[in-house]
Design a protein around this motif. Sequence first.
Motif, PDB file in Angstrom:
ATOM      1  N   LEU A   1       0.520  -1.577   0.133  1.00 15.04           N
ATOM      2  CA  LEU A   1      -0.609   0.013   0.078  1.00 15.04           C
ATOM      3  C   LEU A   1       1.329   1.110  -0.390  1.00 15.04           C
ATOM      4  CD1 LEU A   1      -2.531   1.032   0.254  1.00 15.04           C
ATOM      5  CD2 LEU A   1      -2.642   0.920   2.868  1.00 15.04           C
ATOM      6  N   GLN A   2       1.658   1.275   0.741  1.00 13.13           N
ATOM      7  CA  GLN A   2       2.624   2.534   1.244  1.00 13.13           C
ATOM      8  C   GLN A   2       3.473   3.270  -0.484  1.00 13.13           C
ATOM      9  OE1 GLN A   2       1.314   4.573   3.958  1.00 13.13           O
ATOM     10  NE2 GLN A   2       3.210   5.364   3.456  1.00 13.13           N
ATOM     11  N   GLU A   3       4.144   1.643  -0.577  1.00 17.97           N
ATOM     12  CA  GLU A   3       4.565   1.544  -1.835  1.00 17.97           C
ATOM     13  C   GLU A   3       3.523   2.300  -3.478  1.00 17.97           C
ATOM     14  OE1 GLU A   3       7.184  -0.748  -5.546  1.00 17.97           O
ATOM     15  OE2 GLU A   3       6.937  -1.589  -3.081  1.00 17.97           O
ATOM     16  N   SER A   4       2.163   1.796  -3.087  1.00 16.98           N
ATOM     17  CA  SER A   4       1.471   1.582  -4.655  1.00 16.98           C
ATOM     18  C   SER A   4       1.217   3.275  -3.638  1.00 16.98           C
ATOM     19  CB  SER A   4       0.434   0.908  -3.590  1.00 16.98           C
ATOM     20  OG  SER A   4       0.930  -0.107  -4.662  1.00 16.98           O
ATOM     21  N   ILE A   5       0.959   4.348  -2.959  1.00 14.76           N
ATOM     22  CA  ILE A   5       0.740   5.333  -3.137  1.00 14.76           C
ATOM     23  C   ILE A   5       1.845   6.247  -3.415  1.00 14.76           C
ATOM     24  CG2 ILE A   5       0.595   7.057  -1.203  1.00 14.76           C
ATOM     25  CD1 ILE A   5      -0.879   5.061   0.476  1.00 14.76           C
ATOM     26  N   ALA A   6       2.807   5.765  -3.521  1.00 18.41           N
ATOM     27  CA  ALA A   6       4.299   7.151  -3.573  1.00 18.41           C
ATOM     28  C   ALA A   6       4.360   6.688  -5.369  1.00 18.41           C
ATOM     29  CB  ALA A   6       5.135   6.484  -3.077  1.00 18.41           C
ATOM     30  N   ILE A   7       3.893   5.236  -5.726  1.00 16.73           N
ATOM     31  CA  ILE A   7       4.069   5.309  -7.048  1.00 16.73           C
ATOM     32  C   ILE A   7       2.992   5.883  -8.315  1.00 16.73           C
ATOM     33  CG2 ILE A   7       3.687   3.615  -8.804  1.00 16.73           C
ATOM     34  CD1 ILE A   7       5.181   1.187  -6.955  1.00 16.73           C
ATOM     35  N   TYR A   8       1.737   6.195  -7.342  1.00 15.14           N
ATOM     36  CA  TYR A   8       0.744   6.795  -7.499  1.00 15.14           C
ATOM     37  C   TYR A   8       1.337   8.336  -8.077  1.00 15.14           C
ATOM     38  CZ  TYR A   8      -3.833   8.499  -8.319  1.00 15.14           C
ATOM     39  OH  TYR A   8      -4.976   9.484  -8.759  1.00 15.14           O
ATOM     40  N   GLU A   9       1.552   9.317  -6.571  1.00 15.19           N
ATOM     41  CA  GLU A   9       2.196   9.963  -6.107  1.00 15.19           C
ATOM     42  C   GLU A   9       2.888  10.800  -7.585  1.00 15.19           C
ATOM     43  OE1 GLU A   9       3.067  10.453  -2.326  1.00 15.19           O
ATOM     44  OE2 GLU A   9       0.971  11.279  -1.741  1.00 15.19           O
ATOM     45  N   ARG A  10       4.308   9.733  -8.055  1.00 19.38           N
ATOM     46  CA  ARG A  10       5.183  10.081  -9.004  1.00 19.38           C
ATOM     47  C   ARG A  10       4.334  10.106 -10.267  1.00 19.38           C
ATOM     48  NH1 ARG A  10       9.906  11.150  -9.857  1.00 19.38           N
ATOM     49  NH2 ARG A  10      11.453  10.553 -11.707  1.00 19.38           N
ATOM     50  N   GLY A  11       3.618   8.671 -10.636  1.00 18.11           N
ATOM     51  CA  GLY A  11       2.775   8.814 -11.480  1.00 18.11           C
ATOM     52  C   GLY A  11       1.772  10.409 -11.997  1.00 18.11           C
ATOM     53  N   GLU A  12       1.022  11.146 -10.789  1.00 19.10           N
ATOM     54  CA  GLU A  12       0.273  12.008 -11.401  1.00 19.10           C
ATOM     55  C   GLU A  12       1.629  12.592 -11.058  1.00 19.10           C
ATOM     56  OE1 GLU A  12      -2.554  13.669 -11.112  1.00 19.10           O
ATOM     57  OE2 GLU A  12      -2.906  11.149 -11.148  1.00 19.10           O
ATOM     58  N   ALA A  13       2.649  12.815 -11.160  1.00 19.54           N
ATOM     59  CA  ALA A  13       3.849  14.444 -11.637  1.00 19.54           C
ATOM     60  C   ALA A  13       3.620  14.141 -12.326  1.00 19.54           C
ATOM     61  CB  ALA A  13       4.857  14.445 -10.563  1.00 19.54           C
ATOM     62  N   LEU A  14       4.049  12.775 -13.503  1.00 19.78           N
ATOM     63  CA  LEU A  14       4.616  12.920 -14.058  1.00 19.78           C
ATOM     64  C   LEU A  14       3.800  13.155 -16.056  1.00 19.78           C
ATOM     65  CD1 LEU A  14       6.480   8.832 -13.829  1.00 19.78           C
ATOM     66  CD2 LEU A  14       7.182  11.682 -14.428  1.00 19.78           C
ATOM     67  N   LYS A  15       2.177  12.293 -15.480  1.00 21.92           N
ATOM     68  CA  LYS A  15       1.115  13.143 -15.757  1.00 21.92           C
ATOM     69  C   LYS A  15       0.885  14.574 -16.157  1.00 21.92           C
ATOM     70  CE  LYS A  15      -3.792  13.115 -15.476  1.00 21.92           C
ATOM     71  NZ  LYS A  15      -4.562  14.550 -15.801  1.00 21.92           N
ATOM     72  N   ARG A  16       1.187  15.408 -15.231  1.00 23.48           N
ATOM     73  CA  ARG A  16       1.431  16.932 -15.357  1.00 23.48           C
ATOM     74  C   ARG A  16       2.122  17.190 -15.823  1.00 23.48           C
ATOM     75  NH1 ARG A  16       0.062  15.981  -9.442  1.00 23.48           N
ATOM     76  NH2 ARG A  16       2.424  16.971  -9.302  1.00 23.48           N
ATOM     77  N   HIS A  17       3.540  16.832 -16.273  1.00 19.59           N
ATOM     78  CA  HIS A  17       4.580  17.338 -16.652  1.00 19.59           C
ATOM     79  C   HIS A  17       4.942  16.792 -18.617  1.00 19.59           C
ATOM     80  CE1 HIS A  17       9.037  17.845 -18.121  1.00 19.59           C
ATOM     81  NE2 HIS A  17       8.839  16.476 -18.354  1.00 19.59           N
ATOM     82  N   CYS A  18       3.825  15.511 -18.543  1.00 19.94           N
ATOM     83  CA  CYS A  18       4.109  16.028 -20.022  1.00 19.94           C
ATOM     84  C   CYS A  18       2.475  16.300 -19.919  1.00 19.94           C
ATOM     85  CB  CYS A  18       3.083  13.790 -19.901  1.00 19.94           C
ATOM     86  SG  CYS A  18       4.200  12.158 -19.923  1.00 19.94           S
ATOM     87  N   GLU A  19       2.066  16.297 -19.928  1.00 17.97           N
ATOM     88  CA  GLU A  19       0.712  17.862 -20.692  1.00 17.97           C
ATOM     89  C   GLU A  19       1.256  18.948 -20.123  1.00 17.97           C
ATOM     90  OE1 GLU A  19      -1.725  17.729 -16.668  1.00 17.97           O
ATOM     91  OE2 GLU A  19      -3.166  16.591 -18.230  1.00 17.97           O
ATOM     92  N   THR A  20       2.523  18.984 -19.721  1.00 16.26           N
ATOM     93  CA  THR A  20       2.936  20.858 -20.102  1.00 16.26           C
ATOM     94  C   THR A  20       3.711  21.108 -21.326  1.00 16.26           C
ATOM     95  OG1 THR A  20       2.971  20.748 -17.284  1.00 16.26           O
ATOM     96  CG2 THR A  20       4.858  22.772 -18.657  1.00 16.26           C
ATOM     97  N   LEU A  21       4.490  19.640 -21.265  1.00 13.75           N
ATOM     98  CA  LEU A  21       5.643  19.568 -22.627  1.00 13.75           C
ATOM     99  C   LEU A  21       4.733  19.535 -23.674  1.00 13.75           C
ATOM    100  CD1 LEU A  21       7.959  16.856 -20.867  1.00 13.75           C
ATOM    101  CD2 LEU A  21       8.261  19.509 -21.604  1.00 13.75           C
ATOM    102  N   LEU A  22       3.336  19.330 -23.374  1.00 14.79           N
ATOM    103  CA  LEU A  22       2.616  18.792 -25.079  1.00 14.79           C
ATOM    104  C   LEU A  22       1.796  20.792 -24.788  1.00 14.79           C
ATOM    105  CD1 LEU A  22       0.516  15.811 -24.037  1.00 14.79           C
ATOM    106  CD2 LEU A  22       1.844  16.412 -26.318  1.00 14.79           C
ATOM    107  N   LYS A  23       1.462  20.814 -24.182  1.00 15.86           N
ATOM    108  CA  LYS A  23       0.810  22.215 -24.389  1.00 15.86           C
ATOM    109  C   LYS A  23       2.077  23.227 -24.993  1.00 15.86           C
ATOM    110  CE  LYS A  23      -2.244  22.006 -20.285  1.00 15.86           C
ATOM    111  NZ  LYS A  23      -2.932  22.750 -19.285  1.00 15.86           N
ATOM    112  N   GLN A  24       3.420  22.848 -24.044  1.00 16.09           N
ATOM    113  CA  GLN A  24       4.291  24.341 -24.840  1.00 16.09           C
ATOM    114  C   GLN A  24       4.497  24.002 -26.203  1.00 16.09           C
ATOM    115  OE1 GLN A  24       7.178  23.101 -21.919  1.00 16.09           O
ATOM    116  NE2 GLN A  24       6.969  24.438 -20.702  1.00 16.09           N
ATOM    117  N   ALA A  25       4.323  22.220 -26.592  1.00 14.89           N
ATOM    118  CA  ALA A  25       5.096  22.189 -28.528  1.00 14.89           C
ATOM    119  C   ALA A  25       3.549  22.587 -28.854  1.00 14.89           C
ATOM    120  CB  ALA A  25       4.952  20.929 -28.569  1.00 14.89           C
ATOM    121  N   GLU A  26       2.060  22.335 -28.452  1.00 17.00           N
ATOM    122  CA  GLU A  26       1.275  23.041 -28.885  1.00 17.00           C
ATOM    123  C   GLU A  26       1.727  24.456 -29.317  1.00 17.00           C
ATOM    124  OE1 GLU A  26      -2.381  22.111 -27.048  1.00 17.00           O
ATOM    125  OE2 GLU A  26      -2.125  19.845 -27.859  1.00 17.00           O
TER     126      GLU A  26
END
Length: 77
Positions: free
Chosen positions: A30-55
């Motif tokens: 569970l604790q590892e899953s929460i940490a993994i999920y939080e990193r995943g959310e940060a990665l998702k935001r990073h990808c969205e930002t990079l896409l917006k910059q490219a657009e």
Amino acid sequence: MTEIADLSFEAALDELEKIVQQLESGKAPLQESIAIYERGEALKRHCETLLKQAEARIEKITLAKDGTASGTEPLDP
């Protein structure tokens, strides 16, 4: 682990896909899953930002009456 801000879009997306696979497997504690999920959310935001910059950098080529390229304008004015 690499800082998220330093990752290219492709590297961030690849890591995000691996995180999704880990979470879907249900094998992480569970604790590892929460940490993994939080990193995943940060990665998702990073990808969205990079896409917006490219657009924002994409431009539409304008054509003169004779069909030759005459310049550029924003894709979505």
